[in-house]
Design an enzyme around this catalytic site. Structure first.
Site, PDB file in Angstrom:
ATOM      1  N   CYS A 108     -24.425 -80.435   0.220  1.00 35.80           N
ATOM      2  CA  CYS A 108     -23.863 -79.413   0.940  1.00 35.80           C
ATOM      3  C   CYS A 108     -24.145 -79.488   2.415  1.00 35.80           C
ATOM      4  O   CYS A 108     -24.801 -79.477   3.148  1.00 35.80           O
ATOM      5  CB  CYS A 108     -24.303 -78.078   0.337  1.00 35.80           C
ATOM      6  SG  CYS A 108     -23.545 -76.608   1.132  1.00 35.80           S
ATOM      7  N   GLY A 211     -15.661 -88.945  -4.316  1.00 41.73           N
ATOM      8  CA  GLY A 211     -14.861 -88.788  -3.009  1.00 41.73           C
ATOM      9  C   GLY A 211     -13.598 -89.219  -2.820  1.00 41.73           C
ATOM     10  O   GLY A 211     -13.202 -90.489  -3.226  1.00 41.73           O
TER      11      GLY A 211
HETATM   12  C1  FMN Z   1     -14.264 -75.966  -1.387  1.00 40.58           C
HETATM   13  C2  FMN Z   1     -15.222 -76.868  -1.556  1.00 40.58           C
HETATM   14  C3  FMN Z   1     -16.599 -76.383  -2.309  1.00 40.58           C
HETATM   15  C4  FMN Z   1     -17.708 -77.450  -2.624  1.00 40.58           C
HETATM   16  N1  FMN Z   1     -18.638 -76.832  -3.175  1.00 40.58           N
HETATM   17  C5  FMN Z   1     -19.756 -77.818  -3.681  1.00 40.58           C
HETATM   18  C6  FMN Z   1     -20.886 -77.271  -4.586  1.00 40.58           C
HETATM   19  O1  FMN Z   1     -20.861 -76.015  -4.727  1.00 40.58           O
HETATM   20  N2  FMN Z   1     -21.669 -78.344  -4.837  1.00 40.58           N
HETATM   21  C7  FMN Z   1     -21.701 -79.699  -4.413  1.00 40.58           C
HETATM   22  O2  FMN Z   1     -22.472 -80.260  -4.846  1.00 40.58           O
HETATM   23  N3  FMN Z   1     -20.398 -80.061  -4.014  1.00 40.58           N
HETATM   24  C8  FMN Z   1     -19.701 -79.040  -3.430  1.00 40.58           C
HETATM   25  N4  FMN Z   1     -18.488 -79.781  -2.823  1.00 40.58           N
HETATM   26  C9  FMN Z   1     -18.231 -81.078  -2.642  1.00 40.58           C
HETATM   27  C10 FMN Z   1     -17.545 -81.752  -4.065  1.00 40.58           C
HETATM   28  O3  FMN Z   1     -18.261 -81.496  -5.232  1.00 40.58           O
HETATM   29  C11 FMN Z   1     -17.270 -83.017  -3.797  1.00 40.58           C
HETATM   30  O4  FMN Z   1     -18.518 -83.965  -3.600  1.00 40.58           O
HETATM   31  C12 FMN Z   1     -16.048 -83.290  -2.581  1.00 40.58           C
HETATM   32  O5  FMN Z   1     -15.221 -82.381  -2.629  1.00 40.58           O
HETATM   33  C13 FMN Z   1     -15.663 -84.654  -2.633  1.00 40.58           C
HETATM   34  O6  FMN Z   1     -15.083 -84.889  -3.648  1.00 40.58           O
HETATM   35  P1  FMN Z   1     -13.253 -84.866  -3.789  1.00 40.58           P
HETATM   36  O7  FMN Z   1     -12.673 -85.668  -2.596  1.00 40.58           O
HETATM   37  O8  FMN Z   1     -12.832 -85.396  -5.299  1.00 40.58           O
HETATM   38  O9  FMN Z   1     -13.164 -83.346  -3.446  1.00 40.58           O
HETATM   39  C14 FMN Z   1     -17.406 -78.950  -2.434  1.00 40.58           C
HETATM   40  C15 FMN Z   1     -16.263 -79.347  -1.655  1.00 40.58           C
HETATM   41  C16 FMN Z   1     -15.156 -78.305  -1.538  1.00 40.58           C
HETATM   42  C17 FMN Z   1     -14.121 -78.900  -1.033  1.00 40.58           C
END
Ligand code: FMN
Length: 331
Positions: A108, A211
């Site tokens: 995070c 990602g």
């Molecule tokens: C609004 C938001 C909230 C997120 N909250 C968490 C979380 O609670 N725990 C976590 O491990 N990652 C969190 N992430 C990261 C996502 O799990 C993920 O790793 C990141 O968005 C990249 O993946 P994506 O491009 O498929 O979205 C969050 C991302 C976003 C955009």
């Protein structure tokens, strides 16, 4: 039914945890079409004292039904913090409430979280990652997977191999890696290559690639580069609700993915999905306001991906009913 343990060679598709986005109703909607192997809960922050049962039950109502979404998809519980003993005690409470798998957040990037010794801050201290994983691993029954989720590093990737090796030594069941450093935030470009390198080094420990998978072509490129068996979708699953099925089909997890006539969702398909969202929030106080806020958040993500000409109008509407009417009138 036991939680699906990841093993190398048998693919899994996982719904990413997204705080403020993938709450129980969103997990319910996203898991309904059967594309996801499991979902990960939004993080629960462990600070001064171990988390009490009521915190778990409030955020993860699925605990009341074998920790599964209404359609039966398992939910893994994610914890975040820097104190091994308090995280382990919280993990034990979760297990006593019915949790079947625990994930530890070392990714995070939020400044408040990082200032309080949580999330990506830990990426500066491989030894602490090892201790946290090991302490939680030793506390919960061996049948319960304990996994880790991290970014490539804090401001560079120099500690990536140490951090991932530390998690492995601590006994992590698998590692999910978001291909960015903490300081990169969410800015492009994504860097999938180091994920593949970790996978090679730690083989056969399962590594989940994550990602910027927004399209099926992104998925194929990510798979080519990382050679991973397991993938996690976050924003892409919201932006294009068809994506999980398409990816699941590629992975051999959803043989019956329908053929879509258009590349992106049509208005009536959004209406169908939003109707499901409504069903899963029926007990919410102020349901209409909640749905209006969350629908706009959701469609804002979709708008970034596919340019919804009507979003500019929708985003000014105050209630869920008015949003639904506006989308209906598009047909
Ligand atoms: C609004 C938001 C909230 C997120 N909250 C968490 C979380 O609670 N725990 C976590 O491990 N990652 C969190 N992430 C990261 C996502 O799990 C993920 O790793 C990141 O968005 C990249 O993946 P994506 O491009 O498929 O979205 C969050 C991302 C976003 C955009």
């Amino acid at each position: 039914m036991p939680f699906p343990h990841l093993t190398t060679g048998r693919p899994a598709l996982i719904l990413a945890p997204m705080e403020g986005v993938t709450d129980a109703p969103m997990r319910a909607v996203q898991s309904e079409r059967g594309a996801f192997t499991f979902c990960v809960s939004e993080f629960l922050r462990v600070s001064g004292t171990p988390l009490p049962a009521k915190v778990f039950l409030r955020s993860i109502p699925e605990l009341r039904s074998q920790c599964r979404t209404p359609s039966g998809t398992p939910v893994q519980i994610q914890l975040l913090g820097g104190d091994p003993e308090r995280i382990a005690a919280s993990a034990m409470t979760a297990v006593q409430l019915g949790a079947q798998a625990i994930d530890l957040n070392f990714g995070c990037p939020a400044p408040t979280v990082n200032r309080h010794d949580g999330g990506a801050t830990l990426l500066k201290y491989p030894q602490r990652i090892r201790t946290i994983v090991q302490t939680v691993r030793n506390a919960v029954p061996s049948s319960i997977p304990v996994s880790t989720k991290m970014r490539l590093g804090w401001d560079g990737i120099d500690l990536l191999f140490e951090n991932t090796a530390a998690a492995a030594e601590g006994g992590t069941s698998w590692i999910t890696i978001h291909g960015r450093t903490r300081n990169a935030g969410y800015a492009p470009p994504i860097d999938w290559e180091p994920i593949g390198e970790v996978r090679k080094r730690l083989y056969p420990l399962p590594v989940v690639a994550n990602g910027d998978i927004w399209t099926i072509d992104d998925f194929k490129r990510c798979r080519d580069i990382t050679q991973a068996d397991h993938f996690m979708l976050g924003r892409g699953a919201l932006a294009n609700p068809r994506l999980p099925l398409l990816v699941a089909k590629e992975l051999g997890l959803a043989p019956k993915a329908p053929e879509f006539e258009t590349p992106t969702l049509l208005a009536h398909e959004w209406l169908e999905i939003l109707a499901r969202f409504e069903v899963h929030t029926v007990h919410y106080p102020q349901q209409s306001l909640f749905l209006a806020r969350r629908t706009k958040q959701w469609l804002a993500m979709a708008h970034r991906y596919q340019d919804l000409a009507w979003f500019e109008h929708i985003k000014r509407l105050p209630t869920f009913e008015s949003i639904r009417e506006a989308i209906t009138s598009l047909q």
